[in-house]
Design a protein around this motif. Structure first.
Motif, PDB file in Angstrom:
ATOM      1  N   GLU A 258       0.606  -1.096  -0.248  1.00 14.52           N
ATOM      2  CA  GLU A 258      -0.450   0.234  -0.101  1.00 14.52           C
ATOM      3  C   GLU A 258       1.241   1.424  -0.304  1.00 14.52           C
ATOM      4  O   GLU A 258       2.379   1.051   0.903  1.00 14.52           O
ATOM      5  CB  GLU A 258      -0.760  -0.525   0.921  1.00 14.52           C
ATOM      6  CG  GLU A 258      -1.746  -0.965   1.555  1.00 14.52           C
ATOM      7  CD  GLU A 258      -2.529  -1.301   2.370  1.00 14.52           C
ATOM      8  OE1 GLU A 258      -2.240  -0.719   3.930  1.00 14.52           O
ATOM      9  OE2 GLU A 258      -3.988  -1.655   2.058  1.00 14.52           O
ATOM     10  N   PHE A 259       0.168   2.422  -0.769  1.00 14.97           N
ATOM     11  CA  PHE A 259       1.431   3.084  -0.710  1.00 14.97           C
ATOM     12  C   PHE A 259       0.449   4.591  -1.169  1.00 14.97           C
ATOM     13  O   PHE A 259       1.609   6.026  -0.831  1.00 14.97           O
ATOM     14  CB  PHE A 259       2.187   3.494  -2.044  1.00 14.97           C
ATOM     15  CG  PHE A 259       1.804   3.124  -3.136  1.00 14.97           C
ATOM     16  CD1 PHE A 259       1.300   3.488  -4.014  1.00 14.97           C
ATOM     17  CD2 PHE A 259       1.015   1.597  -3.437  1.00 14.97           C
ATOM     18  CE1 PHE A 259      -0.096   3.477  -5.212  1.00 14.97           C
ATOM     19  CE2 PHE A 259       0.602   1.128  -4.682  1.00 14.97           C
ATOM     20  CZ  PHE A 259      -0.041   2.130  -5.558  1.00 14.97           C
ATOM     21  N   ALA A 260      -0.715   4.386  -0.611  1.00 12.23           N
ATOM     22  CA  ALA A 260      -1.382   6.245  -1.143  1.00 12.23           C
ATOM     23  C   ALA A 260      -1.209   7.349   0.078  1.00 12.23           C
ATOM     24  O   ALA A 260      -1.241   8.174  -0.406  1.00 12.23           O
ATOM     25  CB  ALA A 260      -3.164   5.404  -1.189  1.00 12.23           C
ATOM     26  N   ARG A 261      -0.824   6.735   0.964  1.00 18.01           N
ATOM     27  CA  ARG A 261      -0.892   7.352   2.071  1.00 18.01           C
ATOM     28  C   ARG A 261       0.607   7.895   2.138  1.00 18.01           C
ATOM     29  O   ARG A 261       1.259   9.354   2.284  1.00 18.01           O
ATOM     30  CB  ARG A 261      -0.777   6.960   3.452  1.00 18.01           C
ATOM     31  CG  ARG A 261      -2.039   6.897   3.912  1.00 18.01           C
ATOM     32  CD  ARG A 261      -2.275   5.998   5.540  1.00 18.01           C
ATOM     33  NE  ARG A 261      -3.900   5.424   5.853  1.00 18.01           N
ATOM     34  CZ  ARG A 261      -4.527   4.924   5.787  1.00 18.01           C
ATOM     35  NH1 ARG A 261      -2.993   3.887   5.296  1.00 18.01           N
ATOM     36  NH2 ARG A 261      -5.669   4.570   6.323  1.00 18.01           N
ATOM     37  N   SER A 262       1.618   7.373   1.343  1.00  9.91           N
ATOM     38  CA  SER A 262       2.667   7.214   1.321  1.00  9.91           C
ATOM     39  C   SER A 262       3.237   8.524   0.452  1.00  9.91           C
ATOM     40  O   SER A 262       4.648   8.630  -0.001  1.00  9.91           O
ATOM     41  CB  SER A 262       3.759   6.314   1.733  1.00  9.91           C
ATOM     42  OG  SER A 262       3.689   5.497   0.628  1.00  9.91           O
ATOM     43  N   ILE A 263       3.369   8.182  -0.787  1.00 15.02           N
ATOM     44  CA  ILE A 263       3.520   7.739  -1.731  1.00 15.02           C
ATOM     45  C   ILE A 263       4.003   9.745  -2.625  1.00 15.02           C
ATOM     46  O   ILE A 263       5.594   9.863  -2.967  1.00 15.02           O
ATOM     47  CB  ILE A 263       2.833   7.309  -3.466  1.00 15.02           C
ATOM     48  CG1 ILE A 263       4.291   7.350  -4.588  1.00 15.02           C
ATOM     49  CG2 ILE A 263       1.759   8.500  -3.469  1.00 15.02           C
ATOM     50  CD1 ILE A 263       3.249   6.701  -5.833  1.00 15.02           C
ATOM     51  N   GLU A 264       3.122  10.671  -1.797  1.00 14.00           N
ATOM     52  CA  GLU A 264       4.090  12.157  -1.927  1.00 14.00           C
ATOM     53  C   GLU A 264       4.807  12.643  -1.633  1.00 14.00           C
ATOM     54  O   GLU A 264       5.538  13.139  -1.624  1.00 14.00           O
ATOM     55  CB  GLU A 264       2.392  12.970  -1.994  1.00 14.00           C
ATOM     56  CG  GLU A 264       1.722  13.040  -0.201  1.00 14.00           C
ATOM     57  CD  GLU A 264       0.607  13.846  -0.043  1.00 14.00           C
ATOM     58  OE1 GLU A 264       1.082  14.909  -0.371  1.00 14.00           O
ATOM     59  OE2 GLU A 264      -0.801  13.451   0.146  1.00 14.00           O
ATOM     60  N   PHE A 265       5.203  11.939   0.094  1.00 13.87           N
ATOM     61  CA  PHE A 265       6.279  11.899   0.565  1.00 13.87           C
ATOM     62  C   PHE A 265       7.759  11.261   0.469  1.00 13.87           C
ATOM     63  O   PHE A 265       8.408  12.688   0.403  1.00 13.87           O
ATOM     64  CB  PHE A 265       5.856  11.907   2.026  1.00 13.87           C
ATOM     65  CG  PHE A 265       4.953  12.619   2.605  1.00 13.87           C
ATOM     66  CD1 PHE A 265       4.937  13.664   3.287  1.00 13.87           C
ATOM     67  CD2 PHE A 265       3.656  12.149   2.366  1.00 13.87           C
ATOM     68  CE1 PHE A 265       3.760  14.046   4.717  1.00 13.87           C
ATOM     69  CE2 PHE A 265       2.177  12.378   3.317  1.00 13.87           C
ATOM     70  CZ  PHE A 265       2.925  13.475   3.859  1.00 13.87           C
ATOM     71  N   THR A 266       7.818  10.127  -0.518  1.00 10.64           N
ATOM     72  CA  THR A 266       8.158   9.511  -0.700  1.00 10.64           C
ATOM     73  C   THR A 266       9.261   9.655  -1.941  1.00 10.64           C
ATOM     74  O   THR A 266      10.532   9.663  -2.341  1.00 10.64           O
ATOM     75  CB  THR A 266       8.239   8.143  -0.521  1.00 10.64           C
ATOM     76  OG1 THR A 266       7.254   7.942  -1.635  1.00 10.64           O
ATOM     77  CG2 THR A 266       7.411   7.739   0.720  1.00 10.64           C
ATOM     78  N   GLY A 267       7.781  10.163  -3.033  1.00 11.66           N
ATOM     79  CA  GLY A 267       8.381  10.507  -4.413  1.00 11.66           C
ATOM     80  C   GLY A 267       8.660   8.980  -5.075  1.00 11.66           C
ATOM     81  O   GLY A 267       9.188   9.219  -6.410  1.00 11.66           O
ATOM     82  N   ILE A 268       8.801   7.809  -4.224  1.00  6.42           N
ATOM     83  CA  ILE A 268       8.762   6.214  -5.257  1.00  6.42           C
ATOM     84  C   ILE A 268       7.601   5.966  -6.364  1.00  6.42           C
ATOM     85  O   ILE A 268       7.071   5.850  -5.664  1.00  6.42           O
ATOM     86  CB  ILE A 268       8.729   5.365  -4.009  1.00  6.42           C
ATOM     87  CG1 ILE A 268      10.236   5.942  -3.570  1.00  6.42           C
ATOM     88  CG2 ILE A 268       9.585   3.863  -5.057  1.00  6.42           C
ATOM     89  CD1 ILE A 268      10.259   5.183  -1.569  1.00  6.42           C
ATOM     90  N   PRO A 269       7.972   5.656  -7.010  1.00  4.94           N
ATOM     91  CA  PRO A 269       7.116   5.736  -8.212  1.00  4.94           C
ATOM     92  C   PRO A 269       6.965   4.248  -7.878  1.00  4.94           C
ATOM     93  O   PRO A 269       6.676   2.971  -9.233  1.00  4.94           O
ATOM     94  CB  PRO A 269       7.765   5.864  -9.661  1.00  4.94           C
ATOM     95  CG  PRO A 269       9.028   5.817  -9.237  1.00  4.94           C
ATOM     96  CD  PRO A 269       9.036   5.983  -7.783  1.00  4.94           C
ATOM     97  N   LEU A 270       5.966   3.595  -7.391  1.00  3.69           N
ATOM     98  CA  LEU A 270       5.437   2.248  -7.080  1.00  3.69           C
ATOM     99  C   LEU A 270       4.752   1.403  -7.564  1.00  3.69           C
ATOM    100  O   LEU A 270       5.410   0.411  -8.189  1.00  3.69           O
ATOM    101  CB  LEU A 270       5.194   2.242  -5.729  1.00  3.69           C
ATOM    102  CG  LEU A 270       6.368   2.247  -4.348  1.00  3.69           C
ATOM    103  CD1 LEU A 270       5.679   2.238  -2.709  1.00  3.69           C
ATOM    104  CD2 LEU A 270       6.983   1.101  -4.426  1.00  3.69           C
ATOM    105  N   PRO A 271       3.780   2.974  -8.111  1.00  3.45           N
ATOM    106  CA  PRO A 271       2.769   1.775  -9.457  1.00  3.45           C
ATOM    107  C   PRO A 271       3.718   1.795 -10.671  1.00  3.45           C
ATOM    108  O   PRO A 271       3.369   0.466 -11.621  1.00  3.45           O
ATOM    109  CB  PRO A 271       1.902   2.539  -9.676  1.00  3.45           C
ATOM    110  CG  PRO A 271       2.128   3.642  -8.166  1.00  3.45           C
ATOM    111  CD  PRO A 271       3.285   4.610  -7.997  1.00  3.45           C
TER     112      PRO A 271
END
Length: 283
Positions: A258-271
């Protein structure tokens, strides 16, 4: 490419994560067919399902994900993650055993099935300790136990309530963290991570921890990859605990990243990274 060039995405709810994954897959020229897990009724046979293309298992239910992955694998589908990985990661006791077997550094832990025996073992080990349900996520029903009276109350509640799976006490070493824990994303290999800061000892973002990116050192990356291999995980999130003396231990592994809560903070393009990995499975 595999016949059909199509990926099946099984979900409970089409959350932000699932929508981003579907978009990333389509951007790579892959077809995406979505399936609500509540609507799937699958015969227990070797009959192929749909076109036999790869399946991204995104069910939020551990029980549904485990059974669906098991059934689809018998039907010849490539499921990410595998049924074995889901079964292991979805059970904290089995996760701990898999890590111990692979000699991955972990907090000490024990499982017990009776109140008095568990309380006695806690006293022998020394307080504080942490108790967890063997099944569950998002930090729910995780408790710190600071003394014998609290232990008696917690174990009494554990063994007198719920069903058979609740009558298992998983007790773990309490790690005095320096105000954060670490999560490393492994998509085939370690691809990045986040630090979760909180004044509370439970550092799940679902419990209010603040996510931030951290540059994963090589030693942490190797440890996360070793942990992922131990549970057979291809696309997993590995949670690490760092002690105040600098020792790093593997705590848990999440089979549905899961990454919705964190992707904007980490900048990691997980999808995108996950979609790239899935596309590679089609070659």
């Amino acid at each position: 490419m595999m016949q059909g060039h199509e990926v099946h995405l099984v979900y409970t709810r089409l959350r932000t994560e699932e929508r981003m994954l579907a978009d990333a897959l389509r951007a790579r020229g892959l077809g995406v067919r979505t399936h609500a897990d509540s609507e799937l009724v699958l015969p227990l046979s070797r009959e192929r399902w749909q076109d036999g293309g790869p399946v991204l298992m995104r069910s939020m239910s551990f029980t549904r994900a485990r059974y669906l992955a098991s059934i689809l694998e018998v039907k010849g589908s490539r499921v990410l993650n595998t049924a074995q990985c889901i079964a292991t990661c979805g059970d904290k006791a089995l996760t701990t055993l898999a890590l111990a077997r692979a000699e991955v550094p972990i907090p000490w832990a024990f499982v017990g099935f009776e109140e008095e025996a568990c309380v006695a073992q806690m006293q022998e080990r020394g307080f504080p300790v942490v108790t967890k349900p063997v099944h569950g996520s998002w930090g729910r029903m995780v408790a710190r136990v600071d003394g014998v009276h609290a232990a008696e109350g917690m174990m009494s509640m554990r063994f007198e309530m719920g069903g058979a799976q609740d009558h298992v006490a998983l007790v773990q070493q309490y790690i005095d963290k320096p105000g954060y824990d670490l999560r490393v994303y492994v998509i085939g290999k370690a691809v990045g991570g986040m630090r979760r800061r909180s004044e509370h000892w439970v550092t799940n973002t679902a419990r209010g921890a603040v996510p931030e990116r951290y540059e994963v050192p090589e030693s942490h990356a190797r440890l996360a990859e070793q942990a992922a291999r131990a549970v057979g995980g291809e696309m997993v999130a590995v949670d690490l605990l760092e002690t105040r003396t600098g020792e790093v231990l593997v705590n848990e592994i999440n089979h549905c990243v899961e990454f919705a809560r964190s992707i904007e903070f980490t900048g990691i393009p997980l999808p995108e990274l996950m979609a790239d990995y899935v596309r590679e499975t089609l070659r």
